[in-house]
Design an enzyme around this catalytic site. Sequence first.
Site, PDB file in Angstrom:
ATOM      1  N   ASP A  25      73.967 122.732  74.764  1.00  0.00           N
ATOM      2  CA  ASP A  25      74.482 121.700  75.652  1.00  0.00           C
ATOM      3  C   ASP A  25      73.336 121.261  76.541  1.00  0.00           C
ATOM      4  O   ASP A  25      72.872 122.028  77.390  1.00  0.00           O
ATOM      5  CB  ASP A  25      75.636 122.273  76.482  1.00  0.00           C
ATOM      6  CG  ASP A  25      76.223 121.276  77.468  1.00  0.00           C
ATOM      7  OD1 ASP A  25      75.681 120.159  77.584  1.00  0.00           O
ATOM      8  OD2 ASP A  25      77.219 121.620  78.127  1.00  0.00           O
ATOM      9  N   TYR A  69      75.488 102.887  80.826  1.00  0.00           N
ATOM     10  CA  TYR A  69      74.661 103.255  79.681  1.00  0.00           C
ATOM     11  C   TYR A  69      73.279 102.624  79.776  1.00  0.00           C
ATOM     12  O   TYR A  69      72.261 103.286  79.560  1.00  0.00           O
ATOM     13  CB  TYR A  69      75.364 102.819  78.392  1.00  0.00           C
ATOM     14  CG  TYR A  69      74.625 103.176  77.130  1.00  0.00           C
ATOM     15  CD1 TYR A  69      74.612 104.480  76.666  1.00  0.00           C
ATOM     16  CD2 TYR A  69      73.952 102.201  76.393  1.00  0.00           C
ATOM     17  CE1 TYR A  69      73.946 104.823  75.500  1.00  0.00           C
ATOM     18  CE2 TYR A  69      73.283 102.526  75.233  1.00  0.00           C
ATOM     19  CZ  TYR A  69      73.279 103.840  74.789  1.00  0.00           C
ATOM     20  OH  TYR A  69      72.615 104.175  73.636  1.00  0.00           O
ATOM     21  N   THR A 124      72.196  97.954  68.006  1.00  0.00           N
ATOM     22  CA  THR A 124      73.517  98.500  67.720  1.00  0.00           C
ATOM     23  C   THR A 124      73.510  99.089  66.316  1.00  0.00           C
ATOM     24  O   THR A 124      73.304  98.379  65.333  1.00  0.00           O
ATOM     25  CB  THR A 124      74.597  97.419  67.834  1.00  0.00           C
ATOM     26  OG1 THR A 124      74.534  96.840  69.135  1.00  0.00           O
ATOM     27  CG2 THR A 124      75.972  98.026  67.629  1.00  0.00           C
ATOM     28  N   THR A 150      76.845 103.973  63.661  1.00  0.00           N
ATOM     29  CA  THR A 150      77.018 105.394  63.955  1.00  0.00           C
ATOM     30  C   THR A 150      78.492 105.711  64.171  1.00  0.00           C
ATOM     31  O   THR A 150      79.308 104.802  64.364  1.00  0.00           O
ATOM     32  CB  THR A 150      76.239 105.776  65.223  1.00  0.00           C
ATOM     33  OG1 THR A 150      76.794 105.047  66.344  1.00  0.00           O
ATOM     34  CG2 THR A 150      74.756 105.457  65.077  1.00  0.00           C
TER      35      THR A 150
END
Length: 252
Positions: free
Chosen positions: A54, A146, A178, A181
């Site tokens: 993490d 973002y 973009t 995914t």
Amino acid sequence: MSQEMTNLTAIVTGGASGIGAAIAARLQGMGASVAVLDLNPAGLPAGQLGFACDVSDDASVKAAIEGTVAAFGGVDVVINNAGIGAQGTVESNDDAEWHRVWDINVVGMVRVARAALPHLRKSPAAAIVNTCSIAATAGLPQRALYSATKGAVLSLTQAMAADHLREGVRVNAVNPGTADTPWIRRLMDASPDPAAEREALNARQPHGRLVSAEEVAGAVAYLASPLSGSTTGTSIAVDGGMQALRLRPVGL
């Protein structure tokens, strides 16, 4: 595939799916020993070593880096790819969400680099590649949080490159447009008209389609390769021309 990364060890964070998985496969194909650091590193391809990690937890990051060193003897390449998305304007997310996304997308890269640098300094071919975004260089709607994190990643990349050049550590970034995914597919599926959303995202990029994970992996592989020893402090846009091109509308 060229084998210029034989005898090198590469770490790929977020390497169990999407762009990260494509990067891990590409580096492995170039001869590297690959350690995948991921929240869920299960089901990796043969030959890749997984560590549950993490990036928002410093102890978790340190343990994964030390596990990699114990398994492979060192670290030569770090791909800082782990990150999460966020939607909305500056009004859409509360302080807790701003801190959470920033902690993963920016400070997560710091934690990984900080833990890896003592080992990278011992490598004859040390490189760090940070996954940034077109959001760092172009204003995108509904991506305030973002975009802020990815703008920070771009600046962080340049500062790290200056700090560590004379230690023999190259630092670069790749800026995908973009990409096709799992996260983008989930966003499209959640929209009122997924087909129309895909068409709009395709049209936003001058070459008329989503970027593939393998195309991003190709740029990362170039930046990570010891054959790119004079490339540092830069970023490569893999965005179908979105960052730089201004085409006339189709038919005009």
